[in-house]
Every structure is written in C-alpha cells, then in structure tokens.
Design a protein around this motif. Structure first.
Motif, PDB file in Angstrom:
ATOM      1  N   VAL A  56      -6.000   5.622   2.633  1.00  0.00           N
ATOM      2  CA  VAL A  56      -5.800   6.377   3.879  1.00  0.00           C
ATOM      3  C   VAL A  56      -4.553   7.254   3.777  1.00  0.00           C
ATOM      4  N   LEU A  57      -3.466   6.704   3.240  1.00  0.00           N
ATOM      5  CA  LEU A  57      -2.238   7.488   3.102  1.00  0.00           C
ATOM      6  C   LEU A  57      -2.411   8.618   2.090  1.00  0.00           C
ATOM      7  N   GLY A  58      -3.150   8.359   1.004  1.00  0.00           N
ATOM      8  CA  GLY A  58      -3.406   9.412   0.029  1.00  0.00           C
ATOM      9  C   GLY A  58      -4.200  10.551   0.634  1.00  0.00           C
ATOM     10  N   TRP A  59      -5.133  10.223   1.513  1.00  0.00           N
ATOM     11  CA  TRP A  59      -5.930  11.252   2.207  1.00  0.00           C
ATOM     12  C   TRP A  59      -5.056  12.041   3.179  1.00  0.00           C
ATOM     13  N   LEU A  60      -4.188  11.341   3.928  1.00  0.00           N
ATOM     14  CA  LEU A  60      -3.353  12.007   4.925  1.00  0.00           C
ATOM     15  C   LEU A  60      -2.245  12.855   4.299  1.00  0.00           C
ATOM     16  N   LEU A  61      -1.607  12.324   3.249  1.00  0.00           N
ATOM     17  CA  LEU A  61      -0.428  12.995   2.687  1.00  0.00           C
ATOM     18  C   LEU A  61      -0.761  13.965   1.558  1.00  0.00           C
ATOM     19  N   VAL A  81      -5.034   0.789   2.689  1.00  0.00           N
ATOM     20  CA  VAL A  81      -3.845   1.490   3.191  1.00  0.00           C
ATOM     21  C   VAL A  81      -3.487   2.649   2.268  1.00  0.00           C
ATOM     22  N   ALA A  82      -3.513   2.404   0.950  1.00  0.00           N
ATOM     23  CA  ALA A  82      -3.163   3.445  -0.009  1.00  0.00           C
ATOM     24  C   ALA A  82      -4.137   4.620   0.055  1.00  0.00           C
ATOM     25  N   GLN A  88      -4.406  -3.681   0.739  1.00  0.00           N
ATOM     26  CA  GLN A  88      -3.549  -2.737   0.020  1.00  0.00           C
ATOM     27  C   GLN A  88      -4.274  -1.458  -0.387  1.00  0.00           C
ATOM     28  N   GLY A 108       0.803  -1.214   0.000  1.00  0.00           N
ATOM     29  CA  GLY A 108       0.000   0.000   0.000  1.00  0.00           C
ATOM     30  C   GLY A 108       0.837   1.265   0.000  1.00  0.00           C
ATOM     31  N   LEU A 109       2.123   1.143   0.363  1.00  0.00           N
ATOM     32  CA  LEU A 109       3.027   2.295   0.336  1.00  0.00           C
ATOM     33  C   LEU A 109       3.506   2.631  -1.076  1.00  0.00           C
ATOM     34  N   ILE A 162       2.207   5.769  -2.940  1.00  0.00           N
ATOM     35  CA  ILE A 162       2.650   6.982  -2.247  1.00  0.00           C
ATOM     36  C   ILE A 162       4.088   7.300  -2.626  1.00  0.00           C
TER      37      ILE A 162
END
Length: 303
Positions: free
Chosen positions: A256-261, A253-254, A250, A20-21, A24
């Motif tokens: 959530v990270l796209g929303w946060l970053l 995770v991707a 996957q 999932g990283l 990013i």
C-alpha cells in the motif's frame, strides 16, 4: 492470561505494521542498498544497548553480556538477509520484495524436514506447491514497471527467505539460553561492520546526500528495534504458527505504501501470485499447528 495474549497479539500486529515501513525507508535513504543496512544497524545500536542495560531486569540478563560463535553465525545470516533484501528493493517493486521474503516459514519447515527428520504432513506439501507457484507467478507477471530489473529483484527477494530462515533457526537455538535483547544487540553489532564492508566493496554511496536521507536511515534504526524487537517479544507469548501468519500484515502495508509513495502497481497476475504465496504460507502454518496438536494428543495419558 487472555489479556496477556491479547496484548501480545496487539504488539505483534503493530510490530508487523512497523516492519512494513522498512522497504519504504530503504528507498528514501539516498544511499546504496548495503549502506542503508549499515545505517539501520548503526542507529539501532544505541537503542539496543539502552534496552539491555535498563533497570528492572534479572541480574543475569542485564547488560550486553558476551557474543558466542552461534550469535556470530546469526549476525552473518542477518547481513546476508539485509544485503539481498535491500538490493531486491532496488531492482523490483516494494510489494514483490516484501511478499517473496515471506517464503521463510515454508523454508524453515522444509529445513526441519531435511535436517531434523521432522516429516511434514501432506497439507504442507500442498502449501509448498501453492507458495512456490505464487512466487513464480509474481515474478513472471511483472510488466517492467515494477523496477529496473524485476526478475533479478524477485530472485534476490526469494533468496532472502533462505538467509532469514538461517537466522530464524539460529536464533531459535540461541533463545534457550540467551535473551532476545542480547541476541539482537550482538547480531546487530557484529553485522554492522560486515555491511559496511559490503557497501565499500561494491562502491556504493555510503553517506546520505540529504537531510531526508539521514532521517530515513535513523527511521530504519527505529524500525529495526521496534519492529524486530516487538516480534521477538511477542514470540515469547504467542504460538509460533499464529505469529507467522500475523506478520503477513507486513507485505500488505509495504504494498500500500509503495503504491501511495512510488506509484507502484501490480499486474493481475502478480496480485494472483501474491494471494497464492500468502495462502501457501498460511496453509504451511496450519499444517504445523495440526501436527503439534496431533503429537500432543498422542502423548496424552490414557485414562
């Protein structure tokens, strides 16, 4: 045996989270999309070579061995997979790019139906309709804030599922006689110059312009080995249907990270479409699992 199965499941969950990283890091790589794929392979190669050369392996599996035409075909599918997927990440949201690629299990089952006459159950046809409806809703529901060209990015992500299905089916054939480590090593080694050629042909910026970009490229190499390698290891110890459903971690995770970053949001229609697509994939795996159970029952001796 239960502890081994639990260990494999934990490794699979961790590997799916690591994968999932990847989208990013592609965004952070500060290079062209294909160039990010090239650096992913380049940084992964030393690690993969160390893995296949480590002591403690069977003599016939130690060392790099030699590639075959079938491994070269797997490399070609992998290059197409990464090229289309990395460009989808550049054009649409991380969530869409990652979720739409999970049509792969549906594609694999459909190919098995057409090419190998493995007729699916009615549940699979329902799953296919649900998954495709979800994919269409995700793309149609974009409001323009998910990337510079969400429709094109979504199309690239959906096509990625075709290329990854080709890679998956090719590796499935290879695994009967070649170790997972050697397949990963040679598909990566043969794919790296192809991705470099794609990047140069498209006039992409090849080298990252910052230290952070280089770190992201190195991180992609680690994700390639730890994520893909962990999934391959787990597949040798878990049912394929269970593994296919588990890796749906996957896209979560991707997203959530796209929303946060990157402050990426999804519309209500896109959230509904993502839920439908993932539900379709789960139903497809349930269909495959029930079919195997029915075949095993039919083949059992009558007492």
């Amino acid at each position: 045996m239960p502890s081994t199965r639990l260990q494999a499941l934990l490794v699979l969950v961790a590997s799916a989270a690591v994968l999932g990283l990847a989208p990013i890091l592609v965004r952070l790589a500060d290079t062209g999309p294909a160039a990010a794929g090239f650096w992913r392979f380049a940084f992964a190669l030393p690690l993969l070579l160390a893995l296949v050369s480590r002591p403690g392996q069977a003599a016939d599996e130690r060392g790099p061995g030699r590639p075959s035409m079938l491994i070269a075909l797997a490399a070609l599918f992998f290059v197409l997979d990464l090229s289309f997927w990395h460009y989808s990440i550049a054009f649409t949201s991380v969530a869409n790019a990652t979720t739409l690629t999970n049509l792969t299990p549906v594609v694999v089952t459909a190919v098995a139906w057409l090419a190998f006459r493995e007729r699916p159950k009615a549940l699979f046809l329902v799953a296919l309709a649900v998954a495709l409806a979800g994919a269409w809703t995700m793309s149609a529901g974009a409001d323009g804030r998910q990337g510079p060209n969400p429709r094109l990015g979504d199309l690239f992500a959906a096509v990625t599922a075709l290329w990854y299905a080709g890679y998956f089916l090719t590796v499935k054939v290879l695994r009967g006689r070649v170790s997972a480590g050697r397949i990963m090593l040679w598909s990566t080694a043969l794919g790296a110059p192809l991705l470099l050629g794609v990047s140069l042909a498209l006039g992409e910026p090849l080298a990252p312009a910052s230290a952070a970009g280089w770190l992201a490229c190195a991180g992609l190499g680690v994700v390639h080995v730890a994520g893909q390698g962990g999934v391959a290891w787990s597949l040798g110890r878990l049912p394929a249907a269970l593994a296919a459903v588990t890796v749906l971690i996957q896209p979560v995770v991707a997203a959530v990270l796209g929303w946060l970053l990157f402050a990426e949001t999804m519309t209500g229609a896109q959230l509904a479409g993502a839920a439908a697509l993932l539900a379709g994939v789960v139903l497809a795996q349930m269909s495959a699992l029930k079919k195997k159970g029915a075949e095993a029952e039919a083949a059992a001796p009558v007492s």
